[in-house]
Design a protein around this motif. Structure first.
Motif, short mmCIF file in Angstrom:
data_model
loop_
_atom_site.label_atom_id
_atom_site.label_comp_id
_atom_site.label_asym_id
_atom_site.label_seq_id
_atom_site.Cartn_x
_atom_site.Cartn_y
_atom_site.Cartn_z
N THR A 141 8.11 3.59 -7.26
CA THR A 141 7.16 2.49 -7.01
C THR A 141 5.80 3.22 -6.30
O THR A 141 4.61 3.04 -6.35
CB THR A 141 7.51 1.53 -5.90
OG1 THR A 141 9.02 1.04 -6.44
CG2 THR A 141 6.64 0.33 -5.83
N PHE A 142 6.27 4.08 -5.36
CA PHE A 142 4.92 4.90 -4.65
C PHE A 142 4.23 5.62 -5.76
O PHE A 142 3.02 5.42 -5.71
CB PHE A 142 5.69 5.91 -3.74
CG PHE A 142 4.78 6.74 -2.89
CD1 PHE A 142 4.03 6.29 -2.09
CD2 PHE A 142 4.67 8.21 -3.38
CE1 PHE A 142 2.89 7.12 -1.65
CE2 PHE A 142 3.97 9.09 -2.72
CZ PHE A 142 2.83 8.73 -1.94
N ASN A 143 4.93 6.33 -6.69
CA ASN A 143 4.07 7.32 -7.58
C ASN A 143 3.30 6.19 -8.38
O ASN A 143 2.27 6.53 -8.76
CB ASN A 143 5.19 8.05 -8.37
CG ASN A 143 5.74 9.01 -7.61
OD1 ASN A 143 5.07 9.51 -6.63
ND2 ASN A 143 6.76 9.59 -8.09
N LYS A 144 3.90 5.06 -8.77
CA LYS A 144 3.03 3.97 -9.59
C LYS A 144 1.92 3.68 -8.90
O LYS A 144 0.96 3.59 -9.49
CB LYS A 144 3.91 2.73 -10.04
CG LYS A 144 4.88 3.09 -11.28
CD LYS A 144 5.40 2.06 -11.52
CE LYS A 144 6.62 1.95 -12.75
NZ LYS A 144 7.45 0.91 -12.56
N ALA A 145 2.04 3.49 -7.62
CA ALA A 145 0.93 2.77 -6.72
C ALA A 145 -0.09 3.96 -6.76
O ALA A 145 -1.30 3.71 -6.75
CB ALA A 145 1.64 2.44 -5.49
N ARG A 146 0.36 5.17 -6.42
CA ARG A 146 -0.58 6.39 -6.40
C ARG A 146 -1.39 6.26 -7.70
O ARG A 146 -2.75 6.46 -7.58
CB ARG A 146 0.04 7.72 -6.10
CG ARG A 146 -0.74 8.73 -5.58
CD ARG A 146 0.18 9.75 -5.59
NE ARG A 146 1.05 10.00 -6.56
CZ ARG A 146 1.47 11.22 -6.98
NH1 ARG A 146 0.60 12.37 -6.94
NH2 ARG A 146 2.16 11.33 -8.23
N SER A 170 0.64 -1.22 -0.03
CA SER A 170 0.03 -0.05 -0.04
C SER A 170 0.84 1.30 0.04
O SER A 170 1.90 1.09 0.41
CB SER A 170 -0.79 -0.17 1.24
OG SER A 170 -0.13 0.69 2.48
N SER A 171 0.24 2.32 -0.59
CA SER A 171 1.24 3.56 -0.78
C SER A 171 1.55 4.18 0.82
O SER A 171 2.62 4.60 0.79
CB SER A 171 0.23 4.88 -1.31
OG SER A 171 -0.71 4.89 -0.82
N ARG A 172 0.88 3.75 1.72
CA ARG A 172 1.18 4.22 3.06
C ARG A 172 2.21 3.57 3.56
O ARG A 172 3.38 4.23 4.15
CB ARG A 172 0.05 4.05 3.87
CG ARG A 172 0.23 4.67 5.46
CD ARG A 172 -1.07 5.10 5.94
NE ARG A 172 -2.15 4.11 5.80
CZ ARG A 172 -2.35 3.58 6.93
NH1 ARG A 172 -2.05 3.98 8.03
NH2 ARG A 172 -3.30 2.56 6.78
N GLU A 173 2.50 2.26 3.40
CA GLU A 173 3.49 1.38 3.68
C GLU A 173 4.85 2.01 2.97
O GLU A 173 6.07 1.98 3.65
CB GLU A 173 3.44 -0.16 3.39
CG GLU A 173 3.31 -0.98 4.50
CD GLU A 173 2.72 -2.28 4.12
OE1 GLU A 173 3.32 -3.11 3.48
OE2 GLU A 173 1.57 -2.58 4.40
N ILE A 174 4.62 1.95 1.61
CA ILE A 174 5.76 2.53 1.05
C ILE A 174 6.39 3.92 1.47
O ILE A 174 7.45 4.18 1.43
CB ILE A 174 5.58 2.88 -0.47
CG1 ILE A 174 4.94 1.37 -1.12
CG2 ILE A 174 6.69 3.27 -1.45
CD1 ILE A 174 4.53 1.37 -2.49
N LYS A 175 5.57 4.79 1.77
CA LYS A 175 5.93 6.23 2.38
C LYS A 175 6.74 5.76 3.41
O LYS A 175 7.56 6.49 3.69
CB LYS A 175 4.72 6.97 2.54
CG LYS A 175 4.63 8.29 2.37
CD LYS A 175 3.40 9.06 2.36
CE LYS A 175 3.67 10.29 1.85
NZ LYS A 175 2.40 11.13 1.90
#
Lengths: 137, 290
Positions: free
Chosen positions: B265-270, B3-8
């Motif tokens: 990865t974060f941007n892709k997920a977002r 999840s994007s929160r985890e990546i952050k």
């Protein structure tokens, strides 16, 4: 005519300058070295070493080592060396007491050897510091 | 996909690590410069001693008498080995290299039927020896960044005395030789018997020796060996900080690369989440319109 004196310890070159006379404690007694002294290699014992430069006496505490004299160049390879006026007498006394204590409590050969070296050095420091005071009075 | 929160969260923690390694790199760099200066400052003493031994050994007849540090023993039964390592890690392969060199030496000596007694400077070397089940003849830890020679003499004297008394027939030291910031080499050196160097100049025949040449020589030799041990320790400290500096620089770089990857990865997920939402809304609107 001055001569060049270099005092070197295992850690660094402590001093390198022109001096007029050196009085050093050798194993065979105190000797004075003036410029154009004959070439000499001798063993130093713990004690006070003084340098005379432009009429000024600068005392040092030296704990042993070697002195090599070449006509106008003197190299002192000292085990440890310290300017007498940089020795704090009260602190030297405390260090000596501490070294003595440690020697008493030393168990292994190594501890004894270490403590002996330390004690010998501290005793000389103290003596030199005191000699300096006597002369001042 | 995480999840994007985890990546952050991961990005934040990796950035923290990068900050720490960057700080360690800078600290190591400044300590390295000081350690380098100490290595250079200690050189004149050892150089002068070496010259002196060269001059004296030519002159003194039968200088290699029993118990002298020059004595070559015909039969070598037991050798002393001093291992110099840092107290701490995080310095790349430096410790592993020294330890591997030491281990190989010990095995080689044993293969020749010789016993090896080990002395260590530094915590890492000591831990290695104890882990391997060897016993230690002497050890010193917590050497610090700029030891004085008297601080480190204890183990050195013990090893030297061991040779003089005949317990050891040879003495060696293994340490990390400082070549430059990028190169440190695990090196093994023979300390005793002292290999007398050839004198630099022969024009010193008129020297007076007090009390005698023999006595001067016998006083010089142990100090020479001790100063070599001291020098090895200083080099090991300089090596440690250079290796640490480089290791930390690499770690900082890896951390930054990782942050870059994670950000991607974060941007892709977002982007994926947004696309998904948009298509859900769109399909929802389409369903209503029907």
């Amino acid at each position: 005519m001055p001569m060049h004196l270099e005092i070197v310890t295992a850690e660094k070159v402590v001093l390198s300058e022109e001096v007029d006379q050196i009085n050093a404690p050798t194993r065979d007694g105190q000797i004075g070295v003036l410029p154009r002294h004959e070439p000499l290699m001798t063993i130093l014992k713990p004690g006070e070493m003084t340098i005379i430069k432009n009429g000024e006496r600068i005392p040092f505490a030296v704990s042993g080592g070697f002195m090599e004299v070449l006509s106008n160049r003197v190299i002192i390879l000292a085990d440890t060396v310290e300017r007498a006026d940089e020795i704090d007498e009260a602190r030297a006394e405390r260090s000596r007491a501490l070294a003595e204590e440690r020697l008493k409590n030393a168990q292994t050969d190594r501890d004894i050897a270490m403590a002996e070296i330390k004690l010998r050095k501290e005793v000389v420091r103290l003596q030199v510091a005191q000699m300096k005071n006597i002369r001042r009075q | 996909m995480a999840s994007s929160r985890e990546i952050k969260r991961r990005i934040r923690s990796v950035k923290n690590v990068a900050q720490i390694t960057r700080a360690m790199e800078m600290v190591a760099a400044s300590k390295m410069r000081r350690a380098q200066r100490n290595v250079l400052a200690a050189r004149p003493y050892a150089d002068r001693m070496r010259d002196l031994i060269g001059e004296l050994t030519v002159r003194v007849v039968g200088s290699a008498k029993k118990g002298s540090l020059l004595e070559q023993r015909s039969q070598v039964r037991r050798v002393g080995l001093i291992i110099v390592t840092p107290d701490r890690g995080l310095c790349g392969s430096l410790i592993a290299n020294v330890v591997r060199r030491a281990a190989r030496f010990i095995l080689d000596q044993r293969a020749m039927g010789r016993e090896v007694d080990v002395f260590t400077y530094g915590k890492k070397g000591r831990d290695f020896i104890l882990r391997s089940g060897y016993t230690l003849a002497g050890e010193m830890v917590k050497i610090g960044d700029a030891p004085k020679i008297e601080d480190i003499l204890g183990v050195a004297i013990e090893a030297v005395k061991g040779f003089e008394s005949g317990r050891y027939d040879e003495l060696y030291i293994v340490y990390s030789e400082y070549i430059n910031t990028l190169v440190q080499r695990a090196t093994i050196k023979q300390l005793a018997p002292v290999e007398a160097p050839t004198p630099a100049s022969g024009a010193r025949a008129d020297f007076t020796y007090e009390p005698s040449q023999e006595e001067v020589l016998s006083e010089v030799l142990p100090r020479y060996v001790e100063s070599q041990i001291y020098q090895a320790i200083l080099e090991s400290i300089a090596s440690f900080y250079s290796a640490q500096m480089v290791a930390m620089r690499n770690a900082t770089k890896s951390a930054k690369d990782l942050v870059k990857d994670l950000t991607l990865t974060f941007n892709k997920a977002r982007q994926a989440a947004i696309t998904k939402e948009v298509s859900e809304i769109a399909s929802g609107a389409a369903a209503l319109a029907e």
